[in-house]
Motif scaffolding. Structure first.
Motif, short mmCIF file in Angstrom:
data_model
loop_
_atom_site.label_atom_id
_atom_site.label_comp_id
_atom_site.label_asym_id
_atom_site.label_seq_id
_atom_site.Cartn_x
_atom_site.Cartn_y
_atom_site.Cartn_z
N GLU A 219 0.86 -1.33 -0.10
CA GLU A 219 -0.02 0.07 0.00
C GLU A 219 0.88 1.04 0.16
OE1 GLU A 219 -2.83 0.10 3.05
OE2 GLU A 219 -3.29 2.42 2.55
N LEU A 220 1.94 1.14 0.77
CA LEU A 220 2.91 2.47 0.74
C LEU A 220 3.44 2.52 -0.59
CD1 LEU A 220 4.15 4.49 2.43
CD2 LEU A 220 6.01 2.93 2.88
N ARG A 221 3.88 1.54 -1.06
CA ARG A 221 4.46 1.44 -2.23
C ARG A 221 3.60 2.18 -3.78
NH1 ARG A 221 8.72 -1.25 -5.35
NH2 ARG A 221 8.28 -1.15 -7.43
N GLU A 222 2.19 1.76 -3.43
CA GLU A 222 1.15 2.37 -4.37
C GLU A 222 1.17 4.09 -4.15
OE1 GLU A 222 -2.69 0.34 -4.59
OE2 GLU A 222 -1.53 -1.39 -4.86
N ARG A 223 0.93 4.24 -2.83
CA ARG A 223 0.79 5.89 -2.44
C ARG A 223 2.39 6.33 -2.99
NH1 ARG A 223 -1.46 6.86 3.20
NH2 ARG A 223 -3.24 5.32 3.22
N LEU A 224 3.43 5.71 -3.01
CA LEU A 224 4.55 6.28 -3.54
C LEU A 224 4.47 6.41 -5.04
CD1 LEU A 224 7.50 7.42 -2.01
CD2 LEU A 224 8.27 5.17 -2.51
N CYS A 225 4.12 5.61 -5.67
CA CYS A 225 4.02 5.63 -7.38
C CYS A 225 3.21 6.66 -7.65
CB CYS A 225 3.66 4.12 -7.48
SG CYS A 225 4.76 2.97 -7.51
N GLN A 226 2.02 6.57 -7.04
CA GLN A 226 1.01 7.71 -7.35
C GLN A 226 1.61 9.10 -7.19
OE1 GLN A 226 -2.44 6.96 -5.08
NE2 GLN A 226 -2.99 5.17 -6.22
N LYS A 227 2.26 9.30 -6.13
CA LYS A 227 2.77 10.59 -5.70
C LYS A 227 3.82 11.16 -6.65
CE LYS A 227 4.52 13.22 -1.94
NZ LYS A 227 5.59 13.95 -2.92
N ASN A 228 4.67 10.16 -7.10
CA ASN A 228 5.76 10.39 -8.19
C ASN A 228 5.30 10.54 -9.38
OD1 ASN A 228 7.17 10.70 -6.05
ND2 ASN A 228 8.24 8.58 -5.89
N VAL A 229 4.19 10.18 -9.97
CA VAL A 229 3.78 9.91 -11.37
C VAL A 229 4.03 11.61 -12.00
CG1 VAL A 229 1.77 9.75 -12.87
CG2 VAL A 229 2.16 7.98 -11.04
#
Ligand SMILES: [Zn+2]
Ligand SMILES: [Zn+2]
Length: 229
Positions: A219-229
């Motif tokens: 879940e943290l990884r998903e949040r990080l990916c979304q943020k860095n898009v």
């Protein structure tokens, strides 16, 4: 005389400086009939140590420097060595640093404190805390190693690689986070080092623990990916 001292004496007498592992074993077989498997050159090295064997005072009794696989330089006892001590955990491809010498004085390198996370019985295995404590450390370090052999030493959330960024001192450094499934809280269960443990850098590790119970690393990884898009 211990094998270690016999080896040292033979190498000193030979007058040579460089030896292969085979030469050392042969010298011992000829002089004392020693079984080659009992001669462990990595254990005699300032900069290398065997998996788990070299635990006690032997660390102070070194006389070789490992040049490369199976190749050693004889320098003798009480050499003012400077550098790291490497260990390759059993079955692992990655070397970790277990200590360092500065002017002939040995110090241990501290492992991440979170090695023992969640395995001390604070969140689970309530019924068997005492039984677990006896060999918690052994079990945890074995579990940690199994996790890292499978997942590697990069952070599973942000892919941070300590060896790449910090060089030698970063080798083998990573926190291991214990994913506790809700269903398993307060229940005794068999730990699966590959599924239940995950390598995380200290930043990501701290972030998953901002939630209680901890957020799943995916879940943290998903949040990080979304943020860095
Ligand atoms: Zn990370
Ligand atoms: Zn954790």
């Amino acid at each position: 005389m211990a094998i270690l001292e016999q080896v040292e004496e033979l190498l000193a007498k030979s007058g040579k400086e460089f030896f292969s592992s085979t030469e050392i074993k042969n010298l011992m077989a000829e002089a004392y009939g020693t079984n080659p498997n009992s001669v462990l050159p990595p254990d005699y090295c300032y900069n290398r140590t065997n998996n788990g064997i070299d635990k006690s005072g032997m660390l102070k009794r070194k006389f070789l420097i490992r040049i490369e696989s199976g190749q050693y330089r004889y320098v003798g006892f009480d050499y003012k060595f400077n550098g790291y001590v490497y260990q390759k955990p059993h079955g692992s491809k990655v070397e970790t640093i277990v200590g360092f010498w500065k002017d002939g004085i040995y110090s241990e390198v501290r492992q991440p404190e979170n090695d023992l996370e969640d395995l001390n019985g604070q969140t689970f295995i309530e019924g068997s805390t005492k039984q677990v404590t006896v060999n918690t450390y052994e079990r945890n370090s074995a579990a940690r190693q199994k996790c890292l052999d499978f997942h590697g030493y990069n952070c599973k959330v942000c892919d941070f690689d300590f060896a790449e960024v910090y060089g030698e001192i970063g080798k083998g450094f990573i926190h291991v986070h214990h994913i506790v499934q809700i269903a398993n809280i307060k229940r005794e269960y068999e730990l699966d080092p590959v599924k239940d443990l995950v390598p995380l850098c200290p930043n990501c590790h701290a972030m998953v623990h901002r939630h209680n119970p901890a957020m799943h690393p995916d879940e943290l990884r998903e949040r990080l990916c979304q943020k860095n898009v």
